[in-house]
Design a protein around this motif. Structure first.
Motif, PDB file in Angstrom:
ATOM      1  N   PRO A  30     -13.800  63.899 111.903  1.00  0.00           N
ATOM      2  CA  PRO A  30     -15.266  63.979 112.027  1.00  0.00           C
ATOM      3  C   PRO A  30     -15.759  64.777 113.225  1.00  0.00           C
ATOM      4  O   PRO A  30     -16.950  65.117 113.283  1.00  0.00           O
ATOM      5  N   LEU A  31     -14.862  65.093 114.153  1.00  0.00           N
ATOM      6  CA  LEU A  31     -15.285  65.865 115.324  1.00  0.00           C
ATOM      7  C   LEU A  31     -15.432  67.353 115.026  1.00  0.00           C
ATOM      8  O   LEU A  31     -16.054  68.082 115.808  1.00  0.00           O
ATOM      9  N   ILE A  32     -14.863  67.814 113.927  1.00  0.00           N
ATOM     10  CA  ILE A  32     -14.762  69.261 113.705  1.00  0.00           C
ATOM     11  C   ILE A  32     -16.140  69.905 113.576  1.00  0.00           C
ATOM     12  O   ILE A  32     -16.444  70.893 114.263  1.00  0.00           O
ATOM     13  N   VAL A  33     -16.991  69.376 112.698  1.00  0.00           N
ATOM     14  CA  VAL A  33     -18.294  70.013 112.467  1.00  0.00           C
ATOM     15  C   VAL A  33     -19.171  69.993 113.721  1.00  0.00           C
ATOM     16  O   VAL A  33     -19.711  71.039 114.123  1.00  0.00           O
ATOM     17  N   PRO A  34     -19.357  68.846 114.399  1.00  0.00           N
ATOM     18  CA  PRO A  34     -20.149  68.884 115.634  1.00  0.00           C
ATOM     19  C   PRO A  34     -19.563  69.819 116.690  1.00  0.00           C
ATOM     20  O   PRO A  34     -20.314  70.504 117.397  1.00  0.00           O
ATOM     21  N   SER A  35     -18.249  69.851 116.769  1.00  0.00           N
ATOM     22  CA  SER A  35     -17.614  70.717 117.770  1.00  0.00           C
ATOM     23  C   SER A  35     -17.878  72.182 117.465  1.00  0.00           C
ATOM     24  O   SER A  35     -18.164  72.984 118.367  1.00  0.00           O
ATOM     25  N   LEU A  36     -17.772  72.556 116.182  1.00  0.00           N
ATOM     26  CA  LEU A  36     -18.051  73.941 115.793  1.00  0.00           C
ATOM     27  C   LEU A  36     -19.499  74.313 116.109  1.00  0.00           C
ATOM     28  O   LEU A  36     -19.773  75.394 116.658  1.00  0.00           O
ATOM     29  N   LEU A  37     -20.427  73.418 115.765  1.00  0.00           N
ATOM     30  CA  LEU A  37     -21.839  73.712 116.001  1.00  0.00           C
ATOM     31  C   LEU A  37     -22.131  73.861 117.489  1.00  0.00           C
ATOM     32  O   LEU A  37     -22.837  74.797 117.906  1.00  0.00           O
ATOM     33  N   VAL A  38     -21.600  72.957 118.289  1.00  0.00           N
ATOM     34  CA  VAL A  38     -21.846  73.022 119.735  1.00  0.00           C
ATOM     35  C   VAL A  38     -21.205  74.277 120.327  1.00  0.00           C
ATOM     36  O   VAL A  38     -21.811  74.961 121.165  1.00  0.00           O
ATOM     37  N   GLY A  39     -20.002  74.617 119.888  1.00  0.00           N
ATOM     38  CA  GLY A  39     -19.329  75.801 120.427  1.00  0.00           C
ATOM     39  C   GLY A  39     -20.081  77.085 120.115  1.00  0.00           C
ATOM     40  O   GLY A  39     -20.262  77.939 120.993  1.00  0.00           O
TER      41      GLY A  39
END
Length: 435
Positions: A30-39
């Motif tokens: 579940p961390l992948i999508v938020p991490s991509l957006l923040v990056g």
């Protein structure tokens, strides 16, 4: 006897030394999508601020002096422009809501989130400083802005997610975008996450930040195509004399930068006595202009583009000129950080280290310029940032030559002994230096 010792060892092992259990893949996905957006968002903020600053820089240092018939590299223009920049930044700190964030002398590269209302003033002060020629980079305020945005939005979109995660993602995305590689973020965050409580091994804790760093780095690479290669001559490989040169140059770099670190709280205290931010910024800008007139146009700005100009012709400056540039850049970095300008210290420190390395080569031509430059950068960065992985990585990435890595690792040791446990170029709220 050997078997009995091996058998007994796990029974006697301290629980503190046992490896923490790994986190399951289901918990990390579940961390992948938020991490991509923040990056991606962190990289876009960095690119947007940098582009705006570059356009304003063109106006201030090319269009305007050409229209007035004044040389942009003249001492008069440098003094006038930096004084005006100091006054403008002081006005932002004084009048814009949030006062452009906390005193930059008390902040580091990765700090707790500031209120979101502080960010517009912080970014405005950063753009003015970058465009006006102040010897600071964008890394600290951009990282602070991205952390503030990510924390504010993340806590509202996903209130169940720990706030520390948004801080790590935003910091990683910004650092990855700054250096064009997630490796830099992994190295820096490994120093801050190692002792952080929570489940999982270090790589479990780095999973989300690495996704954000990779997204930030790729976004920057695809849009802006940055490079840290400063086109130094190929290094032929280490020799016995190179070991001594690496030890000496990195140590000298650390000692010179430590002189700036020790002066930092006194310079900061002197500006605090002026009390008003406009007066502090104007006086600081005037002094930076005088330093620029002394050291030359290359000693202005954050230093990354100026480094490439400097190394394009390693023999184009005498040892005395290069030594002067080194001292002036360190003085300008100290002054700008102490008088209220918003900005980071990594890129100006890199310029000072490069100038020191070229000075060492000019004094002793037998010392290879590539080795001298990376060791100079290593020593200066260790003193200014007090981050070993960051310093080692930045020095190594300047040259695409693995032959310098063993010498850099050796050169780190005496330089680190000179700086560890001593005051840092960051102050507490009461003005006392951190250690």
């Amino acid at each position: 006897m050997v078997r009995r010792v091996a058998t007994d060892a796990p029974q006697d092992a301290s629980p503190a030394l046992a490896a923490p259990p790994a986190v399951t893949a289901r918990a990390l996905l579940p961390l992948i999508v938020p991490s991509l957006l923040v990056g991606v968002a962190a990289a876009l903020v960095l690119l947007g601020v940098s582009a705006l600053a570059e356009r304003l820089q063109d106006v201030l240092w090319e269009t305007l002096p050409d229209a007035l018939g004044v040389g942009a590299h003249s001492s008069l223009w440098m003094i006038a422009m930096l004084t005006a920049t100091g006054c403008a930044v002081g006005l932002v700190v004084w009048r814009v809501p949030g006062h452009a964030g906390p005193d930059p002398a008390t902040t580091g590269l990765v700090d707790p989130p500031v209120p979101a209302g502080v960010v517009p003033g912080l970014l405005l002060a950063t753009v003015l400083g970058l465009a006006g020629g102040v010897s600071l980079g964008p890394e600290n305020p951009i990282t602070a802005a991205n952390i503030a945005f990510a924390y504010w939005l993340g806590r509202r979109a996903l209130p169940g997610v720990p706030g520390a995660l948004w801080l790590s993602l935003a910091a990683a995305g910004t650092i990855g975008a700054l250096f064009g590689t997630p490796v830099a973020a992994a190295l820096i965050l490994s120093e801050t996450l190692t002792g952080r409580p929570g489940p999982g091994r270090l790589w479990d804790k780095l999973f989300g930040p690495l996704v954000a760093a990779g997204a930030g780095a790729l976004t920057t690479m695809l849009i802006a195509h940055p490079t840290f290669d400063i086109a130094l001559p190929a290094y032929p490989g280490p020799g016995w004399g190179d070991v001594l040169a690496a030890l000496v140059i990195s140590s000298v770099g650390a000692l010179l930068a430590m002189a700036a670190v020790y002066a930092f709280p006194y310079v900061h205290a002197a500006f605090r006595r002026l009390k008003h931010p406009v007066l502090m910024g104007t006086c600081g800008g005037l002094l930076l202009g005088l330093l620029g007139a002394l050291g030359g146009y290359l000693t202005l700005f954050k230093g990354l583009d100026e480094v490439k100009t400097l190394t394009a012709d390693p023999a184009g400056h005498s040892a005395g000129q290069l030594a002067l540039m080194t001292v002036v850049k360190l003085a300008a970095l100290t002054l700008a950080s102490a008088c209220g300008f918003r900005g980071g210290r990594i890129f100006p420190a890199v310029f000072a280290g490069v100038a020191l390395g070229l000075c060492a080569h000019a004094l002793v031509p037998g010392v290879h310029p590539t080795l001298a430059v990376v060791c100079g950068v290593l020593g200066v960065l260790l003193a200014v940032t007090r981050q070993g992985w960051l310093s080692l990585f930045t020095a190594a990435v300047l040259v695409a030559d693995p032959g310098v890595l063993p010498l850099l690792c050796v050169a780190t040791l005496p330089a680190w002994l000179l700086v560890t446990g001593r005051p840092q170029m960051q102050l507490q709220e009461d003005g006392a230096p951190l250690r």
